[in-house]
Motif scaffolding. Structure first.
Motif, PDB file in Angstrom:
ATOM      1  N   LYS A   4      59.399   0.085  -9.794  1.00 50.65           N
ATOM      2  CA  LYS A   4      60.052   0.735  -8.652  1.00 50.65           C
ATOM      3  C   LYS A   4      61.554   0.482  -8.675  1.00 50.65           C
ATOM      4  N   ILE A   5      61.927  -0.756  -9.022  1.00 49.33           N
ATOM      5  CA  ILE A   5      63.353  -1.090  -9.111  1.00 49.33           C
ATOM      6  C   ILE A   5      64.017  -0.261 -10.213  1.00 49.33           C
ATOM      7  N   MET A  23      74.367  -4.523  -7.422  1.00 49.41           N
ATOM      8  CA  MET A  23      73.032  -5.039  -7.097  1.00 49.41           C
ATOM      9  C   MET A  23      72.825  -5.022  -5.585  1.00 49.41           C
ATOM     10  N   ASP A  24      73.895  -5.224  -4.834  1.00 52.73           N
ATOM     11  CA  ASP A  24      73.823  -5.160  -3.368  1.00 52.73           C
ATOM     12  C   ASP A  24      73.449  -3.749  -2.908  1.00 52.73           C
ATOM     13  N   THR A  36      64.814 -10.568  -5.016  1.00 54.93           N
ATOM     14  CA  THR A  36      63.662  -9.846  -5.574  1.00 54.93           C
ATOM     15  C   THR A  36      64.050  -9.126  -6.864  1.00 54.93           C
ATOM     16  N   ILE A  37      65.243  -8.541  -6.850  1.00 53.07           N
ATOM     17  CA  ILE A  37      65.715  -7.842  -8.047  1.00 53.07           C
ATOM     18  C   ILE A  37      65.923  -8.838  -9.184  1.00 53.07           C
ATOM     19  N   TYR A  38      66.561  -9.965  -8.865  1.00 52.95           N
ATOM     20  CA  TYR A  38      66.857 -10.969  -9.889  1.00 52.95           C
ATOM     21  C   TYR A  38      65.592 -11.659 -10.413  1.00 52.95           C
ATOM     22  N   LYS A  44      72.833  -7.595 -13.872  1.00 55.50           N
ATOM     23  CA  LYS A  44      72.977  -6.141 -13.847  1.00 55.50           C
ATOM     24  C   LYS A  44      72.928  -5.551 -15.259  1.00 55.50           C
ATOM     25  N   THR A  45      73.480  -6.257 -16.227  1.00 57.50           N
ATOM     26  CA  THR A  45      73.464  -5.762 -17.607  1.00 57.50           C
ATOM     27  C   THR A  45      72.031  -5.571 -18.100  1.00 57.50           C
ATOM     28  N   ALA A  46      71.170  -6.536 -17.777  1.00 58.15           N
ATOM     29  CA  ALA A  46      69.755  -6.438 -18.179  1.00 58.15           C
ATOM     30  C   ALA A  46      69.100  -5.235 -17.501  1.00 58.15           C
TER      31      ALA A  46
END
Length: 201
Positions: A4-5, A23-24, A36-38, A44-46
């Motif tokens: 989903k991300i 990312m914000d 949750t994203i991390y 962000k590069t990944a």
């Protein structure tokens, strides 16, 4: 959650650009925390890397679906162009340019994968065009396939084709017509003219 991300990030990157989205922004848009994203992406590069790989897979799959329709080679190229432009949202935010500028390693990897997919596709397209008598029989298939890819990459160069003078849609149309007029037979030219005239209506 990871899928989903990826899906939402890819949509936002294509809409606003790879550099523009933070990312914000992504966390706020999805209504989740950055934590949750991390948990799924180190940074962000990944995330950008995984998004570009997923985009490449989706585009490759879409092209495969078009190839299965068994259209004539000229129509096929126009269908592929239409699909790519729709999927990439006409690249209004110049994601290609931002990826190249801010994530050069990822851009280089993506370009190589793109070349591998497109080269096979274009070589096959040319060979079928020759068999059907709509492409000139004296074509150097290897040269035409490579110059077609190289030209397609060049029209994305903003220093050569600034966005204030050329829209992505018009560039793609002009380039595809330029490519085809150089390789078609009189029989192929009739098909090409029919497609161009129908697109202008």
């Amino acid at each position: 959650m990871k899928e989903k991300i990826l899906e939402k990030a890819a949509d936002m990157f294509l809409t606003y650009g790879f550099k523009s989205i933070t990312m914000d922004d992504l966390a706020q848009e999805m209504g989740i925390s950055k934590k949750t994203i991390y948990a799924h992406f180190e940074n962000k590069t990944a995330l950008v890397k995984d998004c570009t790989l997923q985009l490449a897979r989706i585009i490759s799959s879409g092209i495969d679906s078009i190839l299965c329709l068994n259209k004539n080679p000229i129509e096929e190229l126009y269908e592929i162009k239409k699909f790519i432009m729709q999927y990439l949202k006409d690249e209004k935010s110049s994601p290609h340019y931002q990826l190249q500028k801010y994530y050069p390693k990822i851009f280089s990897t993506m370009r190589q994968k793109q070349y591998e997919v497109m080269k096979d596709c274009v070589v096959d397209n040319i060979k079928r065009g020759l068999e059907q008598g709509i492409y000139r029989e004296n074509l150097n298939v290897e040269f035409i396939s490579r110059i077609y890819y190289a030209g397609g990459a060049s029209i994305k160069d903003h220093s050569l084709f600034p966005p204030d003078k050329f829209t992505n849609i018009s560039l793609m149309d002009l380039y595809l017509e330029y490519h085809l007029r150089g390789i078609v037979t009189p029989k192929g030219r009739k098909i090409l003219n029919t497609i161009i005239n129908s697109n202008q209506e």
